[in-house]
Design a protein around this motif. Structure first.
Motif, PDB file in Angstrom:
ATOM      1  N   ARG A 125       2.587  -9.008  12.551  1.00 61.63           N
ATOM      2  CA  ARG A 125       3.031  -9.515  13.832  1.00 61.63           C
ATOM      3  C   ARG A 125       2.357 -10.890  13.951  1.00 61.63           C
ATOM      4  NH1 ARG A 125       5.297 -11.132  17.050  1.00 61.63           N
ATOM      5  NH2 ARG A 125       5.701 -10.384  18.996  1.00 61.63           N
ATOM      6  N   ASN A 126       0.891 -10.855  13.765  1.00 56.75           N
ATOM      7  CA  ASN A 126       0.155 -12.255  13.887  1.00 56.75           C
ATOM      8  C   ASN A 126      -0.622 -12.533  12.839  1.00 56.75           C
ATOM      9  OD1 ASN A 126       0.425 -12.180  17.119  1.00 56.75           O
ATOM     10  ND2 ASN A 126      -0.569 -10.122  16.837  1.00 56.75           N
ATOM     11  N   PRO A 127      -0.030 -13.137  11.841  1.00 53.38           N
ATOM     12  CA  PRO A 127      -0.540 -13.620  10.684  1.00 53.38           C
ATOM     13  C   PRO A 127      -1.717 -14.715  10.999  1.00 53.38           C
ATOM     14  CG  PRO A 127       1.610 -14.504  10.778  1.00 53.38           C
ATOM     15  CD  PRO A 127       1.470 -13.679  12.120  1.00 53.38           C
ATOM     16  N   GLY A 128      -2.934 -14.728  10.559  1.00 55.09           N
ATOM     17  CA  GLY A 128      -3.970 -15.807  10.912  1.00 55.09           C
ATOM     18  C   GLY A 128      -4.165 -16.624   9.411  1.00 55.09           C
ATOM     19  N   LYS A 129      -3.380 -16.428   8.449  1.00 57.28           N
ATOM     20  CA  LYS A 129      -3.675 -16.830   7.073  1.00 57.28           C
ATOM     21  C   LYS A 129      -2.534 -17.398   6.457  1.00 57.28           C
ATOM     22  CE  LYS A 129      -8.336 -16.277   6.658  1.00 57.28           C
ATOM     23  NZ  LYS A 129      -9.172 -17.392   6.406  1.00 57.28           N
ATOM     24  N   ARG A 130      -2.664 -18.192   5.404  1.00 59.65           N
ATOM     25  CA  ARG A 130      -1.461 -18.533   4.542  1.00 59.65           C
ATOM     26  C   ARG A 130      -1.969 -18.294   3.190  1.00 59.65           C
ATOM     27  NH1 ARG A 130       2.319 -22.294   7.037  1.00 59.65           N
ATOM     28  NH2 ARG A 130       2.979 -22.464   4.806  1.00 59.65           N
ATOM     29  N   ILE A 131      -0.786 -18.003   2.474  1.00 59.67           N
ATOM     30  CA  ILE A 131      -0.905 -18.005   1.050  1.00 59.67           C
ATOM     31  C   ILE A 131      -0.934 -19.428   0.325  1.00 59.67           C
ATOM     32  CG2 ILE A 131       0.230 -17.378  -1.274  1.00 59.67           C
ATOM     33  CD1 ILE A 131       1.801 -15.139   0.439  1.00 59.67           C
ATOM     34  N   PRO A 132      -1.839 -19.968  -0.221  1.00 62.18           N
ATOM     35  CA  PRO A 132      -2.093 -21.477  -0.651  1.00 62.18           C
ATOM     36  C   PRO A 132      -1.033 -21.860  -1.452  1.00 62.18           C
ATOM     37  CG  PRO A 132      -4.371 -19.902  -1.035  1.00 62.18           C
ATOM     38  CD  PRO A 132      -3.157 -19.263  -0.652  1.00 62.18           C
ATOM     39  N   ASP A 133      -0.846 -23.135  -1.125  1.00 64.49           N
ATOM     40  CA  ASP A 133       0.552 -24.027  -1.961  1.00 64.49           C
ATOM     41  C   ASP A 133       1.560 -23.298  -1.979  1.00 64.49           C
ATOM     42  OD1 ASP A 133      -1.645 -25.471  -2.672  1.00 64.49           O
ATOM     43  OD2 ASP A 133      -2.031 -24.281  -4.510  1.00 64.49           O
ATOM     44  N   PRO A 187      -5.065  -1.867  -1.204  1.00 63.24           N
ATOM     45  CA  PRO A 187      -3.550  -2.239  -1.519  1.00 63.24           C
ATOM     46  C   PRO A 187      -2.851  -2.483  -0.165  1.00 63.24           C
ATOM     47  CG  PRO A 187      -3.995  -0.026  -1.779  1.00 63.24           C
ATOM     48  CD  PRO A 187      -5.431  -0.516  -1.282  1.00 63.24           C
ATOM     49  N   VAL A 188      -1.649  -3.042  -0.410  1.00 63.09           N
ATOM     50  CA  VAL A 188      -0.938  -3.543   0.728  1.00 63.09           C
ATOM     51  C   VAL A 188       0.608  -3.371   0.269  1.00 63.09           C
ATOM     52  CG1 VAL A 188      -0.022  -5.112   2.398  1.00 63.09           C
ATOM     53  CG2 VAL A 188      -2.434  -4.788   2.086  1.00 63.09           C
ATOM     54  N   ILE A 189       1.377  -2.707   0.895  1.00 68.38           N
ATOM     55  CA  ILE A 189       2.904  -2.713   0.538  1.00 68.38           C
ATOM     56  C   ILE A 189       3.613  -3.909   1.418  1.00 68.38           C
ATOM     57  CG2 ILE A 189       5.208  -1.510   0.589  1.00 68.38           C
ATOM     58  CD1 ILE A 189       3.674   0.962   0.394  1.00 68.38           C
ATOM     59  N   SER A 190       4.256  -4.869   0.815  1.00 70.94           N
ATOM     60  CA  SER A 190       4.887  -6.132   1.712  1.00 70.94           C
ATOM     61  C   SER A 190       6.351  -5.633   1.952  1.00 70.94           C
ATOM     62  CB  SER A 190       4.716  -7.314   0.583  1.00 70.94           C
ATOM     63  OG  SER A 190       5.387  -8.529   1.547  1.00 70.94           O
ATOM     64  N   THR A 222      -1.367 -11.702   7.174  1.00 67.01           N
ATOM     65  CA  THR A 222      -2.633 -11.432   7.905  1.00 67.01           C
ATOM     66  C   THR A 222      -3.839 -11.238   6.989  1.00 67.01           C
ATOM     67  OG1 THR A 222      -2.327  -8.987   7.482  1.00 67.01           O
ATOM     68  CG2 THR A 222      -1.151  -9.875   9.303  1.00 67.01           C
ATOM     69  N   LYS A 223      -4.948 -11.602   7.457  1.00 66.18           N
ATOM     70  CA  LYS A 223      -6.163 -11.428   6.970  1.00 66.18           C
ATOM     71  C   LYS A 223      -6.551  -9.971   6.327  1.00 66.18           C
ATOM     72  CE  LYS A 223     -11.008 -12.853   7.299  1.00 66.18           C
ATOM     73  NZ  LYS A 223     -11.892 -11.665   6.900  1.00 66.18           N
ATOM     74  N   GLU A 224      -6.381  -9.087   7.226  1.00 69.84           N
ATOM     75  CA  GLU A 224      -6.624  -7.933   6.847  1.00 69.84           C
ATOM     76  C   GLU A 224      -5.610  -7.295   5.862  1.00 69.84           C
ATOM     77  OE1 GLU A 224      -5.604  -5.332  10.256  1.00 69.84           O
ATOM     78  OE2 GLU A 224      -6.203  -3.429   9.292  1.00 69.84           O
ATOM     79  N   GLY A 225      -4.433  -7.741   5.879  1.00 72.35           N
ATOM     80  CA  GLY A 225      -3.396  -7.146   5.006  1.00 72.35           C
ATOM     81  C   GLY A 225      -3.309  -8.033   3.642  1.00 72.35           C
ATOM     82  N   ILE A 226      -2.192  -8.691   3.613  1.00 76.49           N
ATOM     83  CA  ILE A 226      -1.997  -9.490   2.169  1.00 76.49           C
ATOM     84  C   ILE A 226      -3.115 -10.325   1.610  1.00 76.49           C
ATOM     85  CG2 ILE A 226      -0.312 -11.017   1.002  1.00 76.49           C
ATOM     86  CD1 ILE A 226       2.142  -9.443   2.708  1.00 76.49           C
ATOM     87  N   TYR A 227      -3.680 -11.144   2.629  1.00 81.47           N
ATOM     88  CA  TYR A 227      -4.469 -12.088   2.307  1.00 81.47           C
ATOM     89  C   TYR A 227      -5.827 -11.555   1.497  1.00 81.47           C
ATOM     90  CZ  TYR A 227      -7.251 -16.466   2.398  1.00 81.47           C
ATOM     91  OH  TYR A 227      -7.861 -17.581   2.074  1.00 81.47           O
ATOM     92  N   GLU A 228      -6.299 -10.575   1.908  1.00 83.49           N
ATOM     93  CA  GLU A 228      -7.254  -9.780   1.397  1.00 83.49           C
ATOM     94  C   GLU A 228      -7.227  -8.651   0.345  1.00 83.49           C
ATOM     95  OE1 GLU A 228     -10.588  -9.054   4.471  1.00 83.49           O
ATOM     96  OE2 GLU A 228     -10.947 -11.039   4.124  1.00 83.49           O
ATOM     97  N   ASN A 268      -1.999  -0.009   3.680  1.00 90.20           N
ATOM     98  CA  ASN A 268      -1.331  -0.993   4.619  1.00 90.20           C
ATOM     99  C   ASN A 268       0.173  -1.455   4.371  1.00 90.20           C
ATOM    100  OD1 ASN A 268      -3.110  -1.206   6.885  1.00 90.20           O
ATOM    101  ND2 ASN A 268      -4.555  -2.523   5.670  1.00 90.20           N
ATOM    102  N   VAL A 269       0.816  -1.465   5.520  1.00 91.63           N
ATOM    103  CA  VAL A 269       2.145  -1.939   5.248  1.00 91.63           C
ATOM    104  C   VAL A 269       2.269  -3.241   5.965  1.00 91.63           C
ATOM    105  CG1 VAL A 269       4.601  -1.611   5.874  1.00 91.63           C
ATOM    106  CG2 VAL A 269       3.642   0.093   4.703  1.00 91.63           C
ATOM    107  N   GLU A 270       2.709  -4.702   5.500  1.00 86.71           N
ATOM    108  CA  GLU A 270       2.786  -5.751   6.159  1.00 86.71           C
ATOM    109  C   GLU A 270       4.366  -6.116   5.894  1.00 86.71           C
ATOM    110  OE1 GLU A 270      -0.567  -8.203   5.747  1.00 86.71           O
ATOM    111  OE2 GLU A 270       0.670 -10.044   5.984  1.00 86.71           O
TER     112      GLU A 270
END
Lengths: 246, 246
Positions: B133-141, B76-79, B150-156, B102-104
Motif C-alpha cells: 500500500r505504501n511503497p517507500g523503495k524502488r527496484i533500481p534501474d 521470503p515474499v510472495i509478490s 516496500t522496504k519490509e517486503g520485496i526490497y529487503e 509476507n505477501v506484497e
C-alpha cells in the motif's frame, strides 16, 4: 484508469505485438471487442510465437488455395467478429468494396449494440454494405445467438471466410454443405481441424494477403490441396522450432 | 452487456479452462485485473495446452525445490498482481497466514485504486497482513511504477515468488541479489529464463502445490537442481507432445 498498451516502455522487446494489442484494446474500449475477445487474442499471441510471428510457407499455400476458392465461389461471405473488425477494418472494407464479396457481422456473444458498433466502425473505414443487422435465419443445431445469420449472407453462402472463429460454428457451417476458410493460429483447434482450408496465421498478416492473392487469381490446383496434411506439416514445423522468443 | 464466460454453452469441451477464465473476468469486473491482464491470461491458456493442462513432473520437481528454498529463506515474499489475486486468493491468504511469509501487491500497471482493491479482495479471502500500500523503495534501474516496493517486503527480501510476472522485473530482482521463484507457463519467456527456479505451470495448480510442499518440507537437494536444464527438458517434452487439444 486501467492499464493500456500505451503504458508499455518504449524499449520493450515486443513492440510489434504490442501495437497489434493496442488496436484490440481500442476496440475493447469502443465496445467492439469483449473481455472474451481480449483473452482469445492473448491465446493467439502465444500461438503466433510458435510460428515466429511470420506467415510460414504452408500458410502462404493455404491463402493461395483460399483465394482461388473465393474466386470460384458463387456467393462467398466474409464473417466478421469484434476482434477481426478491430484488427483489420480497412482491409475488410476494401475487400468487400472492391470485390463485391459480402461481409457479415456474426458474434459469439451477440448483442445488437455490439453488432451496430462493429458495422459503424467498418463503415468509418470505408465499407459500403455490411450484413448482420437483421438476421432472419439460424444455423441449424447451434445454440445461442451466434447462430443468427442473414439469408442473403452466411445462410445462402457457398463459401464462408471465418477469421478467429469458434469451433462449433465451423462444424455446423460444414454440415450445411458450405466451404469454410478459417484463419486460426492454433493448428489443433476444432476450427482448424474442421475447416476446408485453414490459414494458420495472424489475421493482421493473413487478411491483406488473402485480398492480394484474390485479385491476382493465383494459378493453384485446389484438388491437390490437402488441409489435414498441410496442418500436419505446420505442427511438425512448430515442434522442430524453438517456441516463444520472449 | 458485454459477453462473459457465463454465456458459454454447458456442453463446451473446455469447461475447466473456462471456469478459470470466469474467475479472471470477475476479477476484471471488480477492478483487480486490467485489459492487459486478460490478454496475458489468454497467452497463458495457450501455453497451458502445450503441457496438456497438467503439472508435469519437471514442474513438480521445480515446486519441490522452490518450497525448500522458501523454507531456507530468512525473509521470503510472495509478490501478487491482479491476475494472481483473482485466480488464487484463498491459497495466497492461507499461505501468508499459516507461514508468516509476507505477501506484497506489486503491479505492472500500478494504480493506488487497484492496489487497494486487490488488498481488500485478499483480506476478504482471509489474508491478515498484505504489503504494497505504501511503497517507500524502488527496484533500481526499472522504469514505471512497477518498480515501487516496500522496504519490509520485496526490497529487503532474500527470495521473491513471482507468479505471472513481467520479464524486466525478474531480471532486476536477480541483479539485486535475490532468489526469484517464478510461475510462468511459457518456458521461453524472459522471466522463465532469468529466474532462479521456474515453475512452468498454471498458477491455479502450482500455488496450492507450493503451499503443500512448503508445509511438508520436502527432502530435495537444491544444489542438484539446474533450472536451465529443467526448462530444456520441458521444451523437449512440449516439442514431442501434440499441442492444443481444442
Amino acid at each position: 484508469m486501467k492499464g493500456t498498451a500505451m503504458d508499455i516502455p518504449d524499449d520493450h522487446p515486443r513492440a510489434r505485438s504490442l501495437e497489434i494489442r493496442e488496436k484490440l484494446e481500442e476496440g475493447y474500449k469502443s465496445g467492439l471487442v469483449t473481455e472474451m475477445g481480449l483473452i482469445a487474442h492473448g491465446r493467439g499471441e502465444a500461438f503466433d510465437y510458435l510460428i515466429d510471428e511470420k506467415t510460414i510457407k504452408e500458410s502462404v499455400y493455404a491463402i493461395k488455395v483460399a483465394s482461388k476458392i473465393l474466386n470460384d465461389s458463387q456467393n462467398p461471405v466474409i464473417s466478421v467478429n469484434g476482434n477481426t473488425a478491430a484488427l483489420v477494418p480497412k482491409v475488410i472494407s476494401d475487400f468487400t468494396n472492391e470485390t463485391g464479396i459480402n461481409v457479415e457481422v456474426n458474434l459469439f456473444h451477440r448483442t445488437e449494440d455490439r453488432v451496430r458498433k462493429i458495422i459503424k466502425f467498418l463503415k468509418e473505414h470505408g465499407a459500403g454494405k455490411v450484413l448482420g443487422r437483421n438476421p432472419g435465419k439460424r444455423i441449424p443445431d447451434l445454440s445461442h445467438k451466434r447462430a443468427l445469420v442473414t439469408k442473403e449472407g452466411i445462410y445462402e453462402a457457398d463459401t464462408v471466410v471465418v477469421p478467429l472463429e469458434d469451433g462449433d460454428r465451423t462444424e455446423k457451417l460444414i454440415e450445411m454443405g458450405k466451404k469454410v476458410i478459417s484463419i486460426d493460429l492454433n493448428p489443433r483447434s476444432r476450427t482448424a481441424q474442421e475447416s476446408s482450408v485453414t490459414i494458420v496465421d495472424n489475421v493482421v498478416r493473413a487478411m491483406p494477403k488473402l485480398f492480394e492473392f484474390y485479385k491476382e487469381e493465383p494459378d493453384v490446383d485446389i484438388d491437390e490441396f490437402d488441409n489435414e496434411k498441410n496442418l500436419e506439416q505446420i505442427e511438425a514445423k512448430i515442434r522442430r522450432n524453438k517456441f516463444g522468443k520472449d
